[in-house]
Design an enzyme around this catalytic site. Structure first.
Site, PDB file in Angstrom:
ATOM      1  N   LYS A 165      47.283  39.201  40.534  1.00  0.00           N
ATOM      2  CA  LYS A 165      46.146  39.796  40.644  1.00  0.00           C
ATOM      3  C   LYS A 165      45.894  41.026  41.272  1.00  0.00           C
ATOM      4  O   LYS A 165      44.860  41.693  41.185  1.00  0.00           O
ATOM      5  CB  LYS A 165      45.136  38.422  41.226  1.00  0.00           C
ATOM      6  CG  LYS A 165      44.848  37.501  40.086  1.00  0.00           C
ATOM      7  CD  LYS A 165      43.870  36.440  40.770  1.00  0.00           C
ATOM      8  CE  LYS A 165      43.900  35.201  39.792  1.00  0.00           C
ATOM      9  NZ  LYS A 165      43.021  34.047  40.128  1.00  0.00           N
ATOM     10  N   SER A 179      44.777  27.845  30.187  1.00  0.00           N
ATOM     11  CA  SER A 179      43.797  29.095  29.564  1.00  0.00           C
ATOM     12  C   SER A 179      44.122  29.265  28.204  1.00  0.00           C
ATOM     13  O   SER A 179      43.309  29.332  27.253  1.00  0.00           O
ATOM     14  CB  SER A 179      43.989  30.198  30.345  1.00  0.00           C
ATOM     15  OG  SER A 179      43.436  30.232  31.592  1.00  0.00           O
ATOM     16  N   ASN A 231      41.277  39.576  37.567  1.00  0.00           N
ATOM     17  CA  ASN A 231      41.912  38.426  36.614  1.00  0.00           C
ATOM     18  C   ASN A 231      41.490  38.598  35.248  1.00  0.00           C
ATOM     19  O   ASN A 231      42.032  37.874  34.494  1.00  0.00           O
ATOM     20  CB  ASN A 231      41.321  37.275  37.152  1.00  0.00           C
ATOM     21  CG  ASN A 231      39.934  37.208  36.608  1.00  0.00           C
ATOM     22  OD1 ASN A 231      39.282  37.813  36.750  1.00  0.00           O
ATOM     23  ND2 ASN A 231      39.405  35.782  36.436  1.00  0.00           N
ATOM     24  N   GLY A 256      44.111  34.816  47.294  1.00  0.00           N
ATOM     25  CA  GLY A 256      43.356  35.363  46.400  1.00  0.00           C
ATOM     26  C   GLY A 256      42.317  34.748  46.069  1.00  0.00           C
ATOM     27  O   GLY A 256      41.191  35.320  45.829  1.00  0.00           O
ATOM     28  N   SER A 298      49.512  26.545  32.583  1.00  0.00           N
ATOM     29  CA  SER A 298      48.310  26.965  32.543  1.00  0.00           C
ATOM     30  C   SER A 298      47.511  26.500  31.198  1.00  0.00           C
ATOM     31  O   SER A 298      47.940  26.171  30.205  1.00  0.00           O
ATOM     32  CB  SER A 298      48.221  28.395  32.321  1.00  0.00           C
ATOM     33  OG  SER A 298      47.156  29.143  31.791  1.00  0.00           O
ATOM     34  N   ARG A 318      46.148  27.699  57.478  1.00  0.00           N
ATOM     35  CA  ARG A 318      47.596  27.534  57.962  1.00  0.00           C
ATOM     36  C   ARG A 318      48.137  28.588  58.644  1.00  0.00           C
ATOM     37  O   ARG A 318      48.505  28.664  59.869  1.00  0.00           O
ATOM     38  CB  ARG A 318      48.603  26.883  57.038  1.00  0.00           C
ATOM     39  CG  ARG A 318      50.035  26.785  57.132  1.00  0.00           C
ATOM     40  CD  ARG A 318      50.633  26.346  55.954  1.00  0.00           C
ATOM     41  NE  ARG A 318      50.836  27.323  55.132  1.00  0.00           N
ATOM     42  CZ  ARG A 318      51.761  27.108  54.096  1.00  0.00           C
ATOM     43  NH1 ARG A 318      52.446  26.243  53.681  1.00  0.00           N
ATOM     44  NH2 ARG A 318      51.744  28.378  53.261  1.00  0.00           N
ATOM     45  N   GLY A 373      37.264  21.866  40.210  1.00  0.00           N
ATOM     46  CA  GLY A 373      37.349  23.339  39.977  1.00  0.00           C
ATOM     47  C   GLY A 373      37.297  23.614  38.388  1.00  0.00           C
ATOM     48  O   GLY A 373      37.390  24.683  38.045  1.00  0.00           O
ATOM     49  N   ASP A 412      36.601  35.707  38.370  1.00  0.00           N
ATOM     50  CA  ASP A 412      36.664  34.634  39.224  1.00  0.00           C
ATOM     51  C   ASP A 412      35.230  34.425  40.196  1.00  0.00           C
ATOM     52  O   ASP A 412      34.904  33.251  40.332  1.00  0.00           O
ATOM     53  CB  ASP A 412      37.756  34.566  40.115  1.00  0.00           C
ATOM     54  CG  ASP A 412      39.141  34.132  39.631  1.00  0.00           C
ATOM     55  OD1 ASP A 412      38.995  33.400  38.549  1.00  0.00           O
ATOM     56  OD2 ASP A 412      40.214  34.771  39.995  1.00  0.00           O
TER      57      ASP A 412
HETATM   58  P1  NAP Z   1      47.633  31.661  46.888  1.00  0.00           P
HETATM   59  O1  NAP Z   1      46.983  33.222  47.094  1.00  0.00           O
HETATM   60  O2  NAP Z   1      48.984  31.558  46.758  1.00  0.00           O
HETATM   61  O3  NAP Z   1      46.906  30.993  48.300  1.00  0.00           O
HETATM   62  C1  NAP Z   1      47.405  29.798  48.671  1.00  0.00           C
HETATM   63  C2  NAP Z   1      46.470  29.405  49.698  1.00  0.00           C
HETATM   64  O4  NAP Z   1      46.841  27.814  50.088  1.00  0.00           O
HETATM   65  C3  NAP Z   1      46.822  29.995  50.928  1.00  0.00           C
HETATM   66  O5  NAP Z   1      45.715  30.092  52.085  1.00  0.00           O
HETATM   67  C4  NAP Z   1      47.935  29.193  51.683  1.00  0.00           C
HETATM   68  O6  NAP Z   1      48.060  29.103  53.139  1.00  0.00           O
HETATM   69  C5  NAP Z   1      47.585  27.772  51.267  1.00  0.00           C
HETATM   70  N1  NAP Z   1      48.477  26.870  51.383  1.00  0.00           N
HETATM   71  C6  NAP Z   1      49.596  26.778  50.418  1.00  0.00           C
HETATM   72  N2  NAP Z   1      50.517  25.681  50.996  1.00  0.00           N
HETATM   73  C7  NAP Z   1      49.792  25.084  51.931  1.00  0.00           C
HETATM   74  C8  NAP Z   1      50.126  24.066  52.852  1.00  0.00           C
HETATM   75  N3  NAP Z   1      51.150  23.296  52.369  1.00  0.00           N
HETATM   76  N4  NAP Z   1      49.489  23.633  53.926  1.00  0.00           N
HETATM   77  C9  NAP Z   1      48.319  24.302  54.115  1.00  0.00           C
HETATM   78  N5  NAP Z   1      47.943  25.443  53.428  1.00  0.00           N
HETATM   79  C10 NAP Z   1      48.633  25.672  52.403  1.00  0.00           C
HETATM   80  O7  NAP Z   1      46.733  30.944  45.792  1.00  0.00           O
HETATM   81  P2  NAP Z   1      45.283  31.369  45.113  1.00  0.00           P
HETATM   82  O8  NAP Z   1      45.266  32.134  44.003  1.00  0.00           O
HETATM   83  O9  NAP Z   1      44.296  31.626  46.308  1.00  0.00           O
HETATM   84  O10 NAP Z   1      44.869  29.795  44.571  1.00  0.00           O
HETATM   85  C11 NAP Z   1      44.386  28.953  45.440  1.00  0.00           C
HETATM   86  C12 NAP Z   1      44.293  27.400  44.629  1.00  0.00           C
HETATM   87  O11 NAP Z   1      43.175  27.734  43.990  1.00  0.00           O
HETATM   88  C13 NAP Z   1      45.340  27.096  43.456  1.00  0.00           C
HETATM   89  O12 NAP Z   1      45.434  25.562  43.642  1.00  0.00           O
HETATM   90  C14 NAP Z   1      44.742  27.694  42.344  1.00  0.00           C
HETATM   91  O13 NAP Z   1      45.017  26.911  41.193  1.00  0.00           O
HETATM   92  C15 NAP Z   1      43.212  27.363  42.645  1.00  0.00           C
HETATM   93  N6  NAP Z   1      42.104  28.363  41.851  1.00  0.00           N
HETATM   94  C16 NAP Z   1      41.313  27.577  41.071  1.00  0.00           C
HETATM   95  C17 NAP Z   1      40.707  28.539  40.248  1.00  0.00           C
HETATM   96  C18 NAP Z   1      39.608  27.840  39.241  1.00  0.00           C
HETATM   97  O14 NAP Z   1      39.149  28.364  38.480  1.00  0.00           O
HETATM   98  N7  NAP Z   1      39.220  26.681  39.291  1.00  0.00           N
HETATM   99  C19 NAP Z   1      40.622  29.928  40.312  1.00  0.00           C
HETATM  100  C20 NAP Z   1      41.755  30.642  41.141  1.00  0.00           C
HETATM  101  C21 NAP Z   1      42.450  29.523  41.988  1.00  0.00           C
HETATM  102  P3  NAP Z   1      48.924  30.560  54.184  1.00  0.00           P
HETATM  103  O15 NAP Z   1      48.160  31.540  53.924  1.00  0.00           O
HETATM  104  O16 NAP Z   1      49.350  29.891  55.314  1.00  0.00           O
HETATM  105  O17 NAP Z   1      50.401  30.455  53.062  1.00  0.00           O
END
Ligand code: NAP
Length: 287
Positions: free
Chosen positions: A66, A17, A87, A130, A15, A152, A253, A102
């Site tokens: 979260k 942050s 968050n 999330g 992180s 997926r 991002g 977010d």
């Molecule tokens: P999360 O709740 O764990 O969700 C992950 C998502 O990715 C789910 O839809 C999952 O699909 C999919 N996924 C994971 N591995 C995969 C694979 N091998 N093939 C296809 N789909 C896959 O995580 P999140 O909190 O939503 O975060 C997602 C991303 O956004 C992370 O990289 C995080 O760092 C980024 N993010 C960035 C910010 C920013 O401020 N820029 C803020 C928040 C998050 P399934 O449902 O099939 O498991």
């Protein structure tokens, strides 16, 4: 007495942050330390309890807590309540209040850096976790006309779509929400008909074991769309490289990360976030 703000999540090793938040606190010379509290699920309620000690001003909350943190707080702001995710926690008097910055961070980067206004426009959202929940909420609140969720696990996308349809009904919005499994021909049709593609999967994220993977190939990306990847490390993700090959506009991002942090900083301190300081510290912290 030195005061403290923490980030609560697991794992927190990568992180950034703590780096850009501390830079912002130091910019104002505040006697506040921003700390990483790597917390396993069994320790979560104790960590939230510790926030009630006088030395703490609040916290950020990240993966995987979260949603889990909601019942541990005293009150939620409207956005956090409707998204169902927190968050940012702010301590006011003796109360712990939950916010979701977010959504504001996503929209601010979309407008400022992406030069994109969602009202009346269609988007394809890759992922249903999330981050996708906050992104979809923000797009619907801004008047997007259609969201197509591609994930997926179709059942996760369907669950999110149901929650979004409830929100559309409750708020009296005029928007369509659809679900498609990944790798079906219909995805190309949805991409051709949209103007914005947002990657909310963790594909392409450094240190996540999926660094080289993109959720779309260059030949699937229409050149008229804006491709917005929430992944911020690396700044040029495999998806953004594919989008550039396709001739599409791109947005990474990092601005969202800084803007959500800036909104949290303003809630904790009541001071205007020093954006330039935060952007410079965040950019330098990426490895
Ligand atoms: P999360 O709740 O764990 O969700 C992950 C998502 O990715 C789910 O839809 C999952 O699909 C999919 N996924 C994971 N591995 C995969 C694979 N091998 N093939 C296809 N789909 C896959 O995580 P999140 O909190 O939503 O975060 C997602 C991303 O956004 C992370 O990289 C995080 O760092 C980024 N993010 C960035 C910010 C920013 O401020 N820029 C803020 C928040 C998050 P399934 O449902 O099939 O498991």
């Amino acid at each position: 007495m030195t005061q403290h703000i923490s980030i609560i999540g697991y794992p927190l090793r990568h992180s950034i942050s703590p780096i850009f938040q501390q830079a912002a606190l130091d910019y104002y010379g505040l006697d506040v330390e921003y700390e990483a509290w790597e917390t396993n699920p069994l320790q979560l309620s104790a960590a939230i309890g510790e926030l009630r000690y006088p030395r703490n001003l609040g916290a950020n909350v990240t993966i995987p807590f979260k949603e889990e943190v909601l019942p541990m707080l005293d009150d939620l702001d409207e956005v956090a309540d409707e998204v169902g995710a927190v968050n940012t926690i702010v301590k006011r008097e003796d109360l712990l209040l939950g916010y979701n910055t977010d959504v504001a961070g996503f929209l601010r980067a979309l407008r400022n850096e992406g030069k994109f206004q969602p009202a009346g426009r269609a988007a394809v959202i890759l992922g249903a976790g999330g981050a996708a929940r906050a992104v979809c909420y923000g797009l619907l609140a801004e008047g997007a006309s259609r969201l197509t969720l591609v994930n997926r696990s179709v059942e996760n996308a369907e669950e999110l779509a149901e929650a979004l349809k409830d929100l559309v009904g409750k708020k009296g919005l005029h928007a369509e929400v659809n679900v498609l499994p990944q790798d079906v021909p219909g995805v190309e049709g949805a991409l051709a008909e949209c103007e914005l593609v947002v990657n909310c999967t963790s594909l392409g994220m450094k240190h996540g074991g999926q660094e080289k993977r993109s959720p779309l190939r260059a030949e699937q990306i229409p050149r008229h769309v804006l491709v917005y990847d929430l992944v911020y490390n690396p700044t040029e993700t495999p998806l953004l490289k594919a989008a550039a090959v396709a001739g599409a506009r791109t947005l990474g991002g990092l601005p969202m990360l800084v803007y959500q942090g800036a909104a949290a900083f303003e809630l904790w301190t009541g001071r205007e976030a020093p954006l330039q300081v935060m952007f410079e510290a965040a950019g330098a912290a990426l490895d």
